[in-house]
Motif scaffolding. Structure first.
Motif, mmCIF file in Angstrom:
data_model
loop_
_atom_site.group_PDB
_atom_site.id
_atom_site.type_symbol
_atom_site.label_atom_id
_atom_site.label_comp_id
_atom_site.label_asym_id
_atom_site.label_seq_id
_atom_site.Cartn_x
_atom_site.Cartn_y
_atom_site.Cartn_z
ATOM 1 N N ALA A 92 0.702 -1.278 -0.082
ATOM 2 C CA ALA A 92 -0.005 0.108 -0.035
ATOM 3 C C ALA A 92 0.694 1.410 -0.043
ATOM 4 O O ALA A 92 0.459 2.216 -0.647
ATOM 5 C CB ALA A 92 -0.950 -0.010 1.049
ATOM 6 N N PHE A 93 1.990 1.025 0.723
ATOM 7 C CA PHE A 93 2.876 2.424 0.872
ATOM 8 C C PHE A 93 3.413 2.471 -0.509
ATOM 9 O O PHE A 93 3.384 3.809 -1.106
ATOM 10 C CB PHE A 93 3.935 2.033 1.924
ATOM 11 N N VAL A 94 4.079 1.653 -1.221
ATOM 12 C CA VAL A 94 4.636 1.870 -2.640
ATOM 13 C C VAL A 94 3.499 2.064 -3.547
ATOM 14 O O VAL A 94 3.761 3.182 -4.490
ATOM 15 C CB VAL A 94 5.352 0.808 -3.033
ATOM 16 N N ALA A 95 2.481 1.503 -3.437
ATOM 17 C CA ALA A 95 1.416 2.084 -4.516
ATOM 18 C C ALA A 95 1.076 3.514 -4.391
ATOM 19 O O ALA A 95 0.689 4.085 -5.359
ATOM 20 C CB ALA A 95 0.184 1.136 -4.476
ATOM 21 N N THR A 96 0.814 3.822 -3.033
ATOM 22 C CA THR A 96 0.533 5.145 -3.021
ATOM 23 C C THR A 96 1.501 6.083 -3.499
ATOM 24 O O THR A 96 1.286 6.977 -4.165
ATOM 25 C CB THR A 96 0.270 5.422 -1.364
ATOM 26 N N CYS A 97 2.661 5.927 -3.246
ATOM 27 C CA CYS A 97 3.875 6.739 -3.816
ATOM 28 C C CYS A 97 3.741 6.774 -5.325
ATOM 29 O O CYS A 97 3.734 7.735 -5.816
ATOM 30 C CB CYS A 97 5.222 6.249 -3.185
ATOM 31 N N VAL A 98 3.593 5.454 -6.005
ATOM 32 C CA VAL A 98 3.526 5.455 -7.413
ATOM 33 C C VAL A 98 2.369 6.443 -7.781
ATOM 34 O O VAL A 98 2.334 7.060 -8.979
ATOM 35 C CB VAL A 98 3.346 4.201 -7.811
ATOM 36 N N GLN A 99 1.241 6.323 -7.190
ATOM 37 C CA GLN A 99 0.151 6.980 -7.812
ATOM 38 C C GLN A 99 0.190 8.477 -7.510
ATOM 39 O O GLN A 99 -0.196 9.271 -8.555
ATOM 40 C CB GLN A 99 -1.242 6.636 -6.939
ATOM 41 N N ILE A 100 0.813 8.916 -6.557
ATOM 42 C CA ILE A 100 0.955 10.466 -6.300
ATOM 43 C C ILE A 100 2.319 10.898 -7.354
ATOM 44 O O ILE A 100 1.875 12.012 -8.028
ATOM 45 C CB ILE A 100 1.876 10.592 -4.764
ATOM 46 N N TYR A 101 3.219 10.165 -7.740
ATOM 47 C CA TYR A 101 4.175 10.486 -8.381
ATOM 48 C C TYR A 101 3.699 10.484 -9.924
ATOM 49 O O TYR A 101 4.130 11.304 -10.706
ATOM 50 C CB TYR A 101 5.301 9.415 -8.449
ATOM 51 N N SER A 102 2.842 9.551 -10.139
ATOM 52 C CA SER A 102 2.294 9.464 -11.651
ATOM 53 C C SER A 102 1.384 10.647 -12.004
ATOM 54 O O SER A 102 1.283 10.676 -13.111
ATOM 55 C CB SER A 102 1.217 8.273 -11.462
ATOM 56 N N THR A 103 0.889 11.080 -11.055
ATOM 57 C CA THR A 103 0.052 12.385 -11.309
ATOM 58 C C THR A 103 0.889 13.581 -11.934
ATOM 59 O O THR A 103 0.579 14.349 -12.788
ATOM 60 C CB THR A 103 -0.597 13.188 -10.124
ATOM 61 N N GLY A 104 2.158 13.537 -11.759
ATOM 62 C CA GLY A 104 3.116 14.488 -12.384
ATOM 63 C C GLY A 104 3.554 13.957 -13.373
ATOM 64 O O GLY A 104 3.717 14.631 -14.595
ATOM 65 N N TYR A 105 4.029 12.725 -13.413
ATOM 66 C CA TYR A 105 4.686 12.151 -14.581
ATOM 67 C C TYR A 105 4.060 11.838 -15.811
ATOM 68 O O TYR A 105 4.510 11.958 -16.986
ATOM 69 C CB TYR A 105 5.377 10.858 -14.139
ATOM 70 N N LEU A 106 2.598 11.541 -15.605
ATOM 71 C CA LEU A 106 1.944 11.497 -16.629
ATOM 72 C C LEU A 106 0.793 12.457 -16.889
ATOM 73 O O LEU A 106 -0.362 12.053 -17.239
ATOM 74 C CB LEU A 106 1.251 9.992 -16.683
ATOM 75 N N ARG A 107 1.145 13.768 -16.157
ATOM 76 C CA ARG A 107 0.101 14.872 -16.354
ATOM 77 C C ARG A 107 -0.617 14.964 -17.504
ATOM 78 O O ARG A 107 -1.760 15.522 -17.855
ATOM 79 C CB ARG A 107 0.512 15.817 -15.488
ATOM 80 N N ASP A 108 0.369 14.819 -18.702
ATOM 81 C CA ASP A 108 -0.276 15.052 -20.033
ATOM 82 C C ASP A 108 -0.537 14.068 -20.950
ATOM 83 O O ASP A 108 -1.023 14.117 -22.071
ATOM 84 C CB ASP A 108 1.000 15.972 -21.031
ATOM 85 N N PRO A 244 6.760 4.645 -13.554
ATOM 86 C CA PRO A 244 6.244 4.415 -12.236
ATOM 87 C C PRO A 244 5.815 2.953 -12.283
ATOM 88 O O PRO A 244 5.719 2.308 -11.469
ATOM 89 C CB PRO A 244 4.893 5.351 -12.248
ATOM 90 N N VAL A 245 5.142 2.100 -13.342
ATOM 91 C CA VAL A 245 4.753 1.006 -13.433
ATOM 92 C C VAL A 245 6.035 0.030 -13.079
ATOM 93 O O VAL A 245 5.829 -0.826 -12.404
ATOM 94 C CB VAL A 245 4.178 0.615 -14.724
ATOM 95 N N SER A 246 7.280 0.417 -13.727
ATOM 96 C CA SER A 246 8.134 -0.366 -13.306
ATOM 97 C C SER A 246 8.498 -0.318 -11.718
ATOM 98 O O SER A 246 8.929 -1.533 -11.323
ATOM 99 C CB SER A 246 9.540 0.232 -13.997
ATOM 100 N N ALA A 247 8.568 0.704 -11.318
ATOM 101 C CA ALA A 247 8.623 0.735 -9.717
ATOM 102 C C ALA A 247 7.669 -0.007 -9.013
ATOM 103 O O ALA A 247 7.975 -0.680 -8.097
ATOM 104 C CB ALA A 247 8.297 2.158 -9.287
ATOM 105 N N LEU A 248 6.266 0.008 -9.418
ATOM 106 C CA LEU A 248 5.330 -0.789 -8.688
ATOM 107 C C LEU A 248 5.450 -2.358 -8.928
ATOM 108 O O LEU A 248 5.444 -3.090 -8.041
ATOM 109 C CB LEU A 248 3.878 -0.395 -9.228
ATOM 110 N N ILE A 249 5.794 -2.789 -10.042
ATOM 111 C CA ILE A 249 6.251 -4.203 -10.539
ATOM 112 C C ILE A 249 7.558 -4.465 -9.757
ATOM 113 O O ILE A 249 7.330 -5.651 -8.953
ATOM 114 C CB ILE A 249 6.223 -4.454 -11.941
ATOM 115 N N HIS A 250 8.599 -3.937 -9.753
ATOM 116 C CA HIS A 250 9.767 -4.158 -8.990
ATOM 117 C C HIS A 250 9.678 -4.128 -7.496
ATOM 118 O O HIS A 250 10.576 -5.107 -6.890
ATOM 119 C CB HIS A 250 10.927 -3.436 -9.624
ATOM 120 N N ALA A 251 9.178 -3.518 -7.011
ATOM 121 C CA ALA A 251 9.242 -2.926 -5.626
ATOM 122 C C ALA A 251 7.999 -3.854 -4.592
ATOM 123 O O ALA A 251 8.354 -4.077 -3.773
ATOM 124 C CB ALA A 251 9.005 -1.684 -5.196
ATOM 125 N N ALA A 252 6.870 -4.017 -5.071
ATOM 126 C CA ALA A 252 5.842 -4.256 -4.294
ATOM 127 C C ALA A 252 4.790 -5.081 -4.797
ATOM 128 O O ALA A 252 4.094 -5.809 -3.955
ATOM 129 C CB ALA A 252 4.928 -2.846 -3.940
#
Length: 664
Positions: A92-108, A244-252
């Motif tokens: 849950a911690f890593v997924a939350t970080c990935v979702q927050i991060y993705s709002t900027g990384y994939l904003r467009d 961010p998907v790579s982070a989610l798959i590899h970390a949690a």
């Protein structure tokens, strides 16, 4: 609320967020980002509450029959011990970080709504695997993660690399899932239940009739899901997806599921010494091979991908010596610093403005351009290299310590051979890990590549997440010794002197030798005339790569940058470099052994279908068609023609009668 109710909500909330995100993605786009971030954030809070209430020793065990089957029942069950409670918090911690991060990384990104929903579904599926007390329900989450990875890795489906990577990830993991499913049914048949508690009870009372066969079948699925040799080849290619998907798959998620599954059912594997030795060999080959491959990669994300494969090898090595506490400890530690590594790499790529500039040989002056990524990635790389006092040192040392205890006979949880295999491979991998971590840091932040265009500062949501993840990467190890032993079956997490000194010593040697090699190659090949590239130590392969890079780099008179001008990996690996760079030709081997025979078989079937089967089908239809044509031509609709035919027929009939009568 009761602990059971809270535990049910943990995987349910991200699932509801995914469903709502898909439904409202087009009609109400303003709700997409809140629906992406809030469900995993609330799930994180609830998972933390469940962990605190569980306390490490109060197992949560509840079940209700899902549906009558007439034989082995399938139950909607929860089984939360200390390991499950901690892993759920990590997910849950890593997924939350990935979702927050993705709002900027994939904003467009126009497909962000579907991306965010799939990430939430991915998270829900992993949490279902973590909390499930029934193997069939666990299998549901296991397979949902597989289909989510297919869509997320192929997010940039316009590119052929993403399409090929998503298909490869799906097929390779499914290849392991077939024997995995057979193993689950064989296990439930022997134990008489799919409930994990009843399975473990059956193992404890010796009621498994085929422990070796079951363990090896299950290992095939684990090898596919956790990218272990020989089913590891999909993970480096999966870097074609968003970072961010790579982070989610590899970390949690995904790759952590296989390791967690073995930890969950470790007594099943311990029932077979042969399976434990096979697990140790698989871990050793995975660790060493991935370390060598990582040292030869130029793409920063592929280095991290091979790094993940190697760190998962440490976890499976810990399981091979019967210490699930060390395995899960390293799983937690690795989840924090590997998520940080990928998300920091995402900041580097975002600063360059394109994934195509992820080649470390082309990076220059990034330490000043992305200071947040520079400092946090430095912390994560030190944790990866297991340098004290960073978290990776403590968790990796616990693996080496467990292997040393088994190898020297202090514990009898596993065969001594498994202990020696894991210990020797673990120390060699510690050397390689420090080497490629140092190389990555030097090439990415001290490289002499070309200056990429400045795309401005990164969104705040991206940089804040990096510092949030830096905290556990630095402090999780020391924190664990004081707080977490109760969640690890009461195991003493203190490092042992022998493996601490040996592991840290080889890591320092790896880092120092790599730095020395970098200084040497930088001094010798900083600027090389184009004509001198042909003298590259790797011959034609070096020349081809040099020409490919030279055609894309700006020339300064008669001088251009040679390939990887200060890459210590080439010097350290020597002639092995070209083989390590392509993953020791595993893809070529699979192509020759499986892909081409299947394609040849498909070609033969197509030929037989077209030239044989269709010929008979066409022939069977030709005769009636000709007969119909003849009959159709006789039907002219002209009355005179019909009367003439009637008279002609009458004459012919009369002549025939006369002839017959005369003959009589």
């Amino acid at each position: 609320m009761t602990t059971t109710t809270l535990a049910v909500l943990v995987p349910l909330l991200p699932f509801l967020g995914a469903a709502a995100g898909l439904l409202l993605g087009r009609t109400a786009p303003g709700f997409v980002r809140p629906l992406a971030v809030l469900p995993p954030l609330v799930a994180l809070a609830l998972a933390a509450v469940v962990a605190v209430r569980q306390g490490g020793d109060q197992t949560v065990n509840a079940a209700t029959e899902l549906t009558p089957t007439g034989s082995v029942p399938i139950e909607l069950a929860l089984y939360i011990d200390g390991f499950a409670a901690l892993v759920a918090v990590l997910v849950a911690f890593v997924a939350t970080c990935v979702q927050i991060y993705s709002t900027g990384y994939l904003r467009d990104d126009p497909r962000y709504p579907s991306y965010a929903a799939l990430v939430s579904l991915f998270t829900s599926a992993m949490l279902l695997v973590v909390y499930s007390g029934d193997l069939i329900v666990l299998l549901v989450g296991w397979e949902i993660m597989g289909i989510c990875s297919y869509f997320l890795v192929g997010h940039y489906w316009e590119t052929p690399e993403a399409r090929a990577a998503s298909l490869k990830a799906f097929l390779v993991t499914k290849l392991g899932d077939v024997p995995f499913l057979i193993g689950l049914f064989a296990l439930a048949t022997d134990a008489g239940s799919f409930r994990i508690t009843k399975v473990l009870d059956a193992v404890a009372h010796g009621r498994l009739d085929h422990p070796t066969l079951i363990a090896l079948l299950l290992l095939a699925g684990v090898a596919g899901k956790s990218a272990q040799f020989p089913l590891h080849t999909w993970l480096p290619d999966a870097m074609a997806g968003p970072t961010p998907v790579s982070a989610l798959i590899h970390a949690a998620t995904m790759v952590a599921a296989g390791v967690y599954f073995i930890a969950r059912l470790l007594p099943v594997f311990e029932a077979s010494q042969a399976a434990m030795v096979v697990l140790a060999v698989m871990a050793a080959v995975t660790m060493i091979g991935s370390g060598l491959a990582a040292l030869a990669q130029d793409d920063i994300k592929r280095v991290l991908a091979y790094s993940t494969i190697g760190q998962l090898g440490y976890m499976t090595g810990a399981l091979a010596v019967g210490d699930r506490g060390a395995a899960v400890f390293h799983l937690l530690s690795h989840g924090a610093f590997k998520a940080l590594l990928f998300l920091a790499a995402g900041v580097v790529i975002h600063a360059a403005g394109t994934n195509s500039l992820a080649a470390m040989s082309r990076m220059k002056d990034l330490s000043a351009r992305v200071p947040d990524a520079y400092w946090t990635m430095t912390v994560a790389l030190l944790a990866l290299a297991a340098i004290p006092p960073f978290s990776g040192f403590f968790s990796k040392e616990s693996v080496l310590g467990a292997a040393e205890h088994v190898a020297t006979g202090h514990t009898e949880n596993a065969p001594g051979a498994a202990g020696w295999i894991t210990l020797v491979a673990g120390l060699l991998t510690a050397l390689l890990t420090a080497a490629y971590a140092t190389r990555l840091w030097l090439l990415a932040f001290r490289g002499q590549g070309t200056e990429a265009p400045d795309h401005g500062r990164q969104p705040l949501t991206m940089t804040v997440v990096l510092w949030v993840l830096a905290a556990p990467s630095l402090a999780l190890g020391a924190f664990s010794y004081r707080v977490l032993p109760d969640w690890f079956d009461g195991r003493d997490l203190n490092p042992t002197l022998t493996t601490s000194v040996a592991g840290t010593g080889v890591a320092l040697i790896g880092g120092i030798v790599t730095y020395a090699a970098w200084r040497h190659t930088r001094a010798v090949t900083a600027r090389v005339p184009l004509g001198a590239v042909a003298a590259h130590p790797e011959g034609d392969a070096g020349l081809v790569e040099a020409e490919a890079i030279a055609t894309h780099e700006p020339a300064y008179g008669d001088v251009a940058y040679a390939p990887d001008p200060a890459d210590p990996g080439r010097l350290l690996l020597g002639p092995l470099h070209r083989h390590a760079a392509v993953g020791f030709h595993m893809d070529a081997l699979y192509t020759a052994a499986f892909v081409r025979p299947v394609q040849a078989g498909a070609t033969l079937v197509r030929f037989l279908d077209r030239e044989v089967v269709e010929t008979y089908v066409r022939g069977a239809g030709t005769l009636p068609r000709w007969l119909g044509t003849a009959v159709r031509r006789a039907q002219t609709g002209n009355l005179q023609t019909y009367v003439s035919a009637l008279l002609a027929g009458t004459v012919v009939l009369a002549v025939a009668v006369v002839l017959v009568a005369t003959g009589a």
